[in-house]
Design a protein around this motif. Structure first.
Motif, PDB file in Angstrom:
ATOM      1  N   TYR A 105      -9.805 -11.646   8.687  1.00 34.90           N
ATOM      2  CA  TYR A 105     -11.008 -11.050   8.123  1.00 34.90           C
ATOM      3  C   TYR A 105     -11.557  -9.923   8.993  1.00 34.90           C
ATOM      4  N   LEU A 106     -11.356 -10.036  10.286  1.00 37.47           N
ATOM      5  CA  LEU A 106     -11.887  -9.027  11.205  1.00 37.47           C
ATOM      6  C   LEU A 106     -10.893  -7.905  11.479  1.00 37.47           C
ATOM      7  N   PHE A 107      -9.678  -8.010  10.940  1.00 38.43           N
ATOM      8  CA  PHE A 107      -8.665  -6.996  11.228  1.00 38.43           C
ATOM      9  C   PHE A 107      -9.085  -5.592  10.797  1.00 38.43           C
ATOM     10  N   PRO A 108      -9.696  -5.408   9.598  1.00 37.21           N
ATOM     11  CA  PRO A 108     -10.120  -4.054   9.243  1.00 37.21           C
ATOM     12  C   PRO A 108     -11.126  -3.455  10.230  1.00 37.21           C
ATOM     13  N   TYR A 109     -11.808  -4.301  11.004  1.00 39.36           N
ATOM     14  CA  TYR A 109     -12.782  -3.820  11.981  1.00 39.36           C
ATOM     15  C   TYR A 109     -12.148  -3.604  13.357  1.00 39.36           C
ATOM     16  N   LEU A 110     -11.240  -4.519  13.745  1.00 45.57           N
ATOM     17  CA  LEU A 110     -10.688  -4.423  15.099  1.00 45.57           C
ATOM     18  C   LEU A 110      -9.454  -3.526  15.183  1.00 45.57           C
ATOM     19  N   ALA A 111      -8.741  -3.340  14.047  1.00 48.89           N
ATOM     20  CA  ALA A 111      -7.520  -2.531  14.063  1.00 48.89           C
ATOM     21  C   ALA A 111      -7.762  -1.104  14.561  1.00 48.89           C
ATOM     22  N   PRO A 112      -8.781  -0.393  14.062  1.00 54.71           N
ATOM     23  CA  PRO A 112      -9.020   0.963  14.582  1.00 54.71           C
ATOM     24  C   PRO A 112      -9.383   0.972  16.062  1.00 54.71           C
ATOM     25  N   ASP A 113     -10.126  -0.040  16.496  1.00 54.40           N
ATOM     26  CA  ASP A 113     -10.562  -0.093  17.892  1.00 54.40           C
ATOM     27  C   ASP A 113      -9.385  -0.343  18.832  1.00 54.40           C
ATOM     28  N   LEU A 114      -8.496  -1.288  18.453  1.00 53.78           N
ATOM     29  CA  LEU A 114      -7.361  -1.622  19.303  1.00 53.78           C
ATOM     30  C   LEU A 114      -6.085  -0.866  18.913  1.00 53.78           C
ATOM     31  N   LYS A 115      -6.199  -0.021  17.859  1.00 55.82           N
ATOM     32  CA  LYS A 115      -5.073   0.809  17.400  1.00 55.82           C
ATOM     33  C   LYS A 115      -3.861  -0.055  17.007  1.00 55.82           C
ATOM     34  N   LEU A 116      -4.093  -0.991  16.075  1.00 53.65           N
ATOM     35  CA  LEU A 116      -3.055  -1.906  15.611  1.00 53.65           C
ATOM     36  C   LEU A 116      -2.592  -1.526  14.210  1.00 53.65           C
ATOM     37  N   ASN A 117      -1.315  -1.803  13.898  1.00 49.20           N
ATOM     38  CA  ASN A 117      -0.803  -1.564  12.554  1.00 49.20           C
ATOM     39  C   ASN A 117      -0.546  -2.889  11.845  1.00 49.20           C
ATOM     40  N   ASN A 118      -0.044  -2.815  10.598  1.00 48.71           N
ATOM     41  CA  ASN A 118       0.168  -4.029   9.801  1.00 48.71           C
ATOM     42  C   ASN A 118       1.210  -4.950  10.422  1.00 48.71           C
ATOM     43  N   ALA A 119       2.258  -4.371  10.987  1.00 45.03           N
ATOM     44  CA  ALA A 119       3.284  -5.202  11.620  1.00 45.03           C
ATOM     45  C   ALA A 119       2.708  -5.979  12.797  1.00 45.03           C
TER      46      ALA A 119
ATOM     47  N   VAL B   4       6.076  -5.951   7.954  1.00 46.45           N
ATOM     48  CA  VAL B   4       7.094  -4.896   7.982  1.00 46.45           C
ATOM     49  C   VAL B   4       7.322  -4.362   6.572  1.00 46.45           C
ATOM     50  N   ALA B   5       7.369  -5.271   5.579  1.00 44.51           N
ATOM     51  CA  ALA B   5       7.549  -4.839   4.191  1.00 44.51           C
ATOM     52  C   ALA B   5       6.385  -3.976   3.727  1.00 44.51           C
ATOM     53  N   ALA B   6       5.165  -4.335   4.156  1.00 43.73           N
ATOM     54  CA  ALA B   6       3.996  -3.548   3.783  1.00 43.73           C
ATOM     55  C   ALA B   6       4.059  -2.145   4.367  1.00 43.73           C
ATOM     56  N   ASP B   7       4.514  -2.031   5.615  1.00 41.96           N
ATOM     57  CA  ASP B   7       4.616  -0.715   6.248  1.00 41.96           C
ATOM     58  C   ASP B   7       5.699   0.145   5.594  1.00 41.96           C
ATOM     59  N   HIS B   8       6.781  -0.484   5.078  1.00 40.52           N
ATOM     60  CA  HIS B   8       7.898   0.273   4.509  1.00 40.52           C
ATOM     61  C   HIS B   8       7.788   0.483   3.000  1.00 40.52           C
TER      62      HIS B   8
ATOM     63  N   ALA C 217       3.943  -5.308  -1.449  1.00 38.45           N
ATOM     64  CA  ALA C 217       5.120  -6.090  -1.058  1.00 38.45           C
ATOM     65  C   ALA C 217       4.767  -7.510  -0.603  1.00 38.45           C
ATOM     66  N   PRO C 218       3.763  -7.706   0.276  1.00 41.08           N
ATOM     67  CA  PRO C 218       3.411  -9.082   0.654  1.00 41.08           C
ATOM     68  C   PRO C 218       2.960  -9.936  -0.528  1.00 41.08           C
ATOM     69  N   MET C 219       2.338  -9.306  -1.540  1.00 43.40           N
ATOM     70  CA  MET C 219       1.882 -10.054  -2.707  1.00 43.40           C
ATOM     71  C   MET C 219       3.085 -10.582  -3.504  1.00 43.40           C
ATOM     72  N   TRP C 220       4.127  -9.774  -3.629  1.00 42.22           N
ATOM     73  CA  TRP C 220       5.336 -10.222  -4.336  1.00 42.22           C
ATOM     74  C   TRP C 220       6.042 -11.333  -3.563  1.00 42.22           C
ATOM     75  N   ILE C 221       6.063 -11.222  -2.257  1.00 40.50           N
ATOM     76  CA  ILE C 221       6.672 -12.278  -1.433  1.00 40.50           C
ATOM     77  C   ILE C 221       5.922 -13.597  -1.635  1.00 40.50           C
ATOM     78  N   ALA C 222       4.592 -13.531  -1.659  1.00 40.05           N
ATOM     79  CA  ALA C 222       3.774 -14.729  -1.867  1.00 40.05           C
ATOM     80  C   ALA C 222       4.051 -15.356  -3.224  1.00 40.05           C
ATOM     81  N   ALA C 223       4.112 -14.533  -4.276  1.00 42.58           N
ATOM     82  CA  ALA C 223       4.359 -15.044  -5.630  1.00 42.58           C
ATOM     83  C   ALA C 223       5.715 -15.736  -5.723  1.00 42.58           C
ATOM     84  N   ALA C 224       6.727 -15.172  -5.092  1.00 40.64           N
ATOM     85  CA  ALA C 224       8.067 -15.770  -5.125  1.00 40.64           C
ATOM     86  C   ALA C 224       8.079 -17.130  -4.443  1.00 40.64           C
TER      87      ALA C 224
END
Length: 421
Positions: free
Chosen positions: A36-50, A372-376, A381-388
Motif C-alpha cells: 500500500y505504501l509502495f506508490p509513496y516510497l518508490a519515488p523516494d527510494l527509486k524502486l521499480n516494479n521488479a 518482471v512481467a509487468a515491466d516487460h 500481466a500480473p492480473m492475468w497470472i493471478a486469474a490463471a
C-alpha cells in the motif's frame, strides 16, 4: 472442547478466536503495508516494479520457512503460547524498523527478518483455535480468524496507511502499522492459555497433544495434504500477484488517485473479510470440497475486473467486494482441510507445511515473476497470472476428499479419521 448445552458468549472458545483474529489481522496489515505504501516510497527510494516483487518475495520466502519450522516446533513442544508471544513482539518492532529503511538493500533485509517473525503466526494461531473449537463451529472459527486479513489487513490497512503516508510520510505508515502488534503482545501474554494446561491429569495422560518424531511421516502419507499443497501454490499465486500489483495498477494504469485507490482497496478488503468467514461457514453446512471449487472459480474474476472495467469508484468498490470472494478458499485449503485430515497434534506442522510450499512458490517466486512481467508486458500481466492461478485451483479442488464432519456423518464415516495414500 464441548461446553455442554449452555454456551455463554464469554467463554474461552470465543476469547481465543478473537485474540487470534486480531493478532493475525495486524500481522497481515503489516505484511501488506509495503504494497500500500509502495506508490509513496518508490519515488523516494527509486524502486521499480521488479524490486517491489523482490521485497514481497523475500518476506514470503522467510515467512514460509519460518512458519513450517516454528509450527513444527510448537507441535513438538505441545505449546502455542511460548512461541506466539515472542514473535508477536518481534514483528511489531520490525515494523518500526522498516520505517527507517533508506535504500533497497536495507528494505530487503528488514522485510526478510519480518518474514521470519510473521510466518509462524497463522499455523500456531489456528492450532490454538482448533484445540478449543466445538465441532459444529470449527470451519467458522478458523475461517473467522483468517478473515482478519480482509477486515484489518485489506480494509482498514489501506485506509489507515495511505492516510498516514499522505498526511505525514511513508515512514509514518510503517510506524502506525507496528503499534497494534505491541498491544496484542500484552493481550496474549496475560490472557492466552495452553489447551493442555486446562486438562486434568487424567485427560492429559490420555491425550496426544504433543507431536512425536515417529509420527511425522503421517503428514506426508495423507491424500488431502498433497492436494492442499498444489492448491496453496495456485491460490497464493492468485493472492500475491493480485494484491502486490493491484494498488499500483489502479494508480498507474487506471489513473485513480492514491486516496481513491485506498478506498477501492478497502472495499476489496471488506469483501475478503466477509467471504473469508462466510465461505468456511457455508462449508460447515455444505461441505469443504464444493465450497472450495465454487470460490476458486469466483476468484478468477477479481483481477479480470481491474483489466476490463474502469468505472466510478463506487462501481469498482462493489465489484471488488463481490469478486474478492475467492478469499473464502484460504481458510479451507490452508487450515480446515489439513486440520480435519489429521489428528490435532499435527495441526501446526500440517498448516506450516501447506503455508511453506504455497509461500515459496506462489508467494515468493510469483510476485517477482509478476513484477518482471509487468515491466516487460505492462501492468495487466500480473492480473492475468493471478486469474490463471485461481482457475487451475478450481480444477484441482475437484480431487479433494471431503472432511466436513456433517458430510462424513451422513456417509457413516468417522470425522477424525485421516484418509491416507
Amino acid at each position: 472442547m464441548d461446553q455442554g448445552p449452555q454456551k455463554p458468549f464469554w467463554r474461552y472458545e470465543n476469547g481465543v478466536v478473537l485474540m487470534m483474529f486480531f493478532t493475525f489481522g495486524f500481522v497481515f496489515m503489516e505484511r501488506l503495508s509495503v504494497v500500500y505504501l509502495f506508490p509513496y516510497l518508490a519515488p523516494d527510494l527509486k524502486l521499480n516494479n521488479a524490486q517491489l516483487g523482490m521485497i514481497v518475495s523475500v518476506l514470503a520466502i522467510c515467512w514460509a520457512l519460518s512458519g513450517f519450522f516454528f509450527g513444527t516446533i510448537s507441535d513438538f513442544l505441545g505449546s502455542r503460547k511460548n512461541v506466539l508471544v515472542p514473535i508477536t513482539l518481534a514483528f511489531s518492532l520490525l515494523s518500526f524498523l522498516t520505517g527507517l529503511a533508506k535504500n533497497f538493500g536495507q528494505m530487503l533485509g528488514i522485510r526478510a527478518l519480518m518474514g521470519v517473525s510473521e510466518g509462524p503466526v497463522l499455523p500456531i494461531a489456528q492450532a490454538a483455535v482448533m484445540a478449543d473449537s466445538t465441532e459444529a463451529r470449527r470451519g467458522f472459527n478458523m475461517g473467522f480468524v483468517q478473515s482478519a486479513l480482509g477486515l484489518i489487513g485489506s480494509t482498514f490497512g489501506p485506509l489507515i496507511l495511505t492516510w498516514a503516508a499522505t498526511k505525514y510520510s511513508w515512514h509514518a505508515g510503517f510506524y502506525v502499522a507496528g503499534i497494534p502488534g505491541l498491544i496484542m503482545f500484552f493481550v496474549l501474554l496475560f490472557f492466552m492459555k495452553e489447551p493442555n494446561k486446562r486438562m486434568s491429569k487424567e485427560e492429559l495422560a490420555k491425550s496426544e497433544h504433543r507431536l512425536r518424531k515417529e509420527d511425522f511421516p503421517v503428514v506426508f502419507r495423507t491424500w488431502n495434504i498433497w492436494f492442499t499443497l498444489l492448491i496453496a501454490v495456485l491460490m497464493m499465486t492468485w493472492l500475491f500477484a493480485f494484491t502486490s500489483f493491484a494498488p499500483t495498477f489502479l494508480v498507474e494504469y487506471d489513473h485513480y488517485t492514491g486516496e481513491q485507490m485506498g478506498v477501492i482497496s478497502a472495499a476489496m478488503g471488506l469483501g475478503t473479510f466477509f467471504w473469508g468467514f462466510m465461505g468456511p461457514y457455508i462449508s460447515d453446512k455444505w461441505g469443504r470440497r464444493p465450497t472450495l471449487v465454487l470460490f476458486s472459480f469466483i476468484a478468477v474474476l477479481s483481477p479480470l475486473v481491474l483489466i476490463f472495467v474502469h468505472g466510478s469508484v463506487a462501481l469498482m468498490c462493489v465489484l471488488g467486494f463481490l469478486t474478492c470472494a475467492g478469499q473464502a478458499c484460504f481458510p479451507l485449503f490452508m487450515v480446515v482441510i489439513p486440520g480435519e485430515s489429521l489428528s490435532p497434534k499435527y495441526v501446526g506442522t500440517a498448516v506450516g507445511l501447506v503455508q511453506m510450499v504455497g509461500e515459496l512458490i506462489g508467494g515468493a517466486v510469483m510476485p517477482t515473476v509478476a513484477g518482471v512481467a509487468a515491466d516487460h508486458f505492462g501492468l495487466p500481466a500480473p492480473m492475468w497470472i493471478a486469474a490463471a492461478g485461481a482457475f487451475v485451483s478450481g480444477i484441482m479442488a475437484f480431487f479433494m476428499r471431503e472432511t466436513a464432519p456433517i458430510r462424513l456423518r451422513r456417509r457413516g464415516q468417522v470425522a477424525s479419521e485421516p484418509v491416507q495414500l
